[in-house]
Design an enzyme around this catalytic site. Sequence first.
Site, short mmCIF file in Angstrom:
data_model
loop_
_atom_site.label_atom_id
_atom_site.label_comp_id
_atom_site.label_asym_id
_atom_site.label_seq_id
_atom_site.Cartn_x
_atom_site.Cartn_y
_atom_site.Cartn_z
CG ASP A 13 -1.99 -1.26 0.93
OD1 ASP A 13 -2.20 -1.78 0.39
OD2 ASP A 13 -2.19 -2.00 2.01
CE LYS A 16 2.39 -2.59 -4.38
NZ LYS A 16 2.63 -1.90 -2.92
N GLY A 40 -3.91 -4.74 -4.20
CA GLY A 40 -4.92 -3.73 -4.09
C GLY A 40 -4.08 -2.60 -4.79
CG HIS A 41 -1.32 -2.51 -6.84
ND1 HIS A 41 -0.85 -3.35 -8.11
CD2 HIS A 41 -1.07 -2.67 -5.61
CE1 HIS A 41 0.59 -4.08 -7.61
NE2 HIS A 41 -0.07 -3.71 -6.29
CD GLN A 219 1.07 -8.63 -2.40
OE1 GLN A 219 2.14 -9.50 -3.46
NE2 GLN A 219 0.32 -8.44 -3.08
P1 IMO Z 1 -0.68 -4.55 -2.15
O1 IMO Z 1 -0.22 -4.95 -3.34
C1 IMO Z 1 -1.07 -4.40 2.49
C2 IMO Z 1 -0.56 -8.54 4.31
C3 IMO Z 1 -2.31 -8.86 4.20
C4 IMO Z 1 -1.35 -9.55 5.64
C5 IMO Z 1 -0.18 -10.89 4.93
C6 IMO Z 1 -0.82 -11.96 4.46
O2 IMO Z 1 -1.73 -3.66 -2.12
O3 IMO Z 1 0.62 -3.71 -1.79
P2 IMO Z 1 -1.85 -12.65 2.41
O4 IMO Z 1 -3.32 -12.76 1.68
O5 IMO Z 1 -1.30 -12.09 1.57
O6 IMO Z 1 -1.19 -14.34 2.31
O7 IMO Z 1 -1.58 -12.70 3.37
O8 IMO Z 1 0.16 -9.63 3.90
N1 IMO Z 1 -0.92 -7.82 2.42
C7 IMO Z 1 -0.95 -6.57 2.19
N2 IMO Z 1 -1.16 -5.69 2.72
N3 IMO Z 1 -0.96 -4.36 0.66
C8 IMO Z 1 -1.07 -5.74 0.07
O9 IMO Z 1 -1.22 -5.70 -0.96
C9 IMO Z 1 -1.26 -7.02 0.59
N4 IMO Z 1 -1.35 -7.82 0.60
C10 IMO Z 1 -0.82 -8.75 1.16
O10 IMO Z 1 -2.95 -8.19 5.13
O11 IMO Z 1 -1.48 -9.16 6.53
MG MG Z 2 -2.60 -1.83 -1.64
#
Ligand code: IMO
Ligand code: MG
Length: 406
Positions: A13, A16, A40-41, A219
């Site tokens: 978050d 990106k 979540g982009h 992530q």
């Molecule tokens: P973007 O791409 C923030 C976090 C989840 C959880 C951990 C594991 O938008 O930056 P998962 O479902 O991947 O097995 O969860 O990772 N998490 C994220 N936190 N942004 C994301 O994606 C995330 N994708 C997974 O909240 O703590």
């Molecule tokens: Mg996100």
Amino acid sequence: MANYIVLGAQWGDEGKGKIVDLIAGYMDMVVRFQGGANAGHTVIINDDEYVLHLIPGGIVSGKAVNIIGNGCVVDPLIFDKERRYLKDKGIPVAPDKLIVSDQAHIVTPMHRHLDKIMNKKIGTTGRGIGPAYVDKVQRTGIRAGDILNGAYEQIFNEQIRYYQRMSECIFEEPFIDINEIKTQFATAADKIKPFIADTVNVIAEAAVRHQNILYEGAQGTMLDVDHGSYPFVTSSSTTIGGAFTGSGVFMDFDKRIGVVKAYTTRVGEGPFPTELHDTTGEQLRKNGHEFGATTGRPRRCGWLDLKALKRSFINNGFNYISLSKISCLSGFDQVKAAVDYDAAGKPVYETFDGWQQPIEGLKKEEDLPGNARAYIDFIESYLKVPVGMISTGPARDHIIIRDFLW
Ligand code: IMO
Ligand code: MG
């Protein structure tokens, strides 16, 4: 020709999506190489907001060919849903603009079910990511290529048997309605077929033709399965090494862009040394609209953690910083950044004078308040990497560009 990679330097978050969209307009190809629909982009163009979870951000600009690489895990049901969502917003998603690797692993409804019942401690997104990667490494997964050649059904049925027992006997939770999921899955699997191909060759050919290629990370570094705050991590390699295994093609990236949010957020459980449990943390959440794009959960908020970022910069070899959400720091008397931890593991802060002026939408560096500039200078000098872009708001043109990438 230019090859870039955009990676989250913190816990995801970081913003990106916006940077990928900005650069993607000048790119021939955008490649995702890890993760799945847990991302979540958010991309905002004029008054339109596009939230993407699985499909690469290059789809919005309409120019680039988008690749979902072998390192990703793909849920055919979400793929179809996201395609329809984009179509409704006027963005066509056809196989000439989106290709899924035949080696990418498939997320099944069984994975999603297990993720929800077994990973509560971690606070996952519930998208089945962990269980899908488990099946991959366990060598019991379905690959996209198995959907093409029809081999998937047998593995799918084996997964049902295995996960049904896991669910009922170990977790004592009722299993999902098998007949319903089978039909739904088969329909979605049929729809994804035209998109599946050998993406290693597609990417390699683009490189040979000296095309502009952007790798889009999902992530963030601190969620990396090896380098993150294990076990509170995601199940893929979110750092730069994941780009090579997850695409199958070596790229000598001209710019390795670390997206750094001007403060820190985290969703889900796990350590967070600079987290603020007070009104300052609440203010950050409010200013930054810090609610998850995938799950809607409120994000935990705190000051920038430069000490942790130093490690993230070692992991990725960043040579370009894209600083985001600096506009959300207006209005604080003081702004802090952790530069070390003490013997008890508590952050040691450097404190900066705050600024009251709104920054949102600024396009010229000279217009930034002096105290904001001092904060940015400090980040650069601490991390020893130049800040090439400063995002000043959610819209495409809310940006100060110091080092042009196109
Ligand atoms: P973007 O791409 C923030 C976090 C989840 C959880 C951990 C594991 O938008 O930056 P998962 O479902 O991947 O097995 O969860 O990772 N998490 C994220 N936190 N942004 C994301 O994606 C995330 N994708 C997974 O909240 O703590
Ligand atoms: Mg996100």
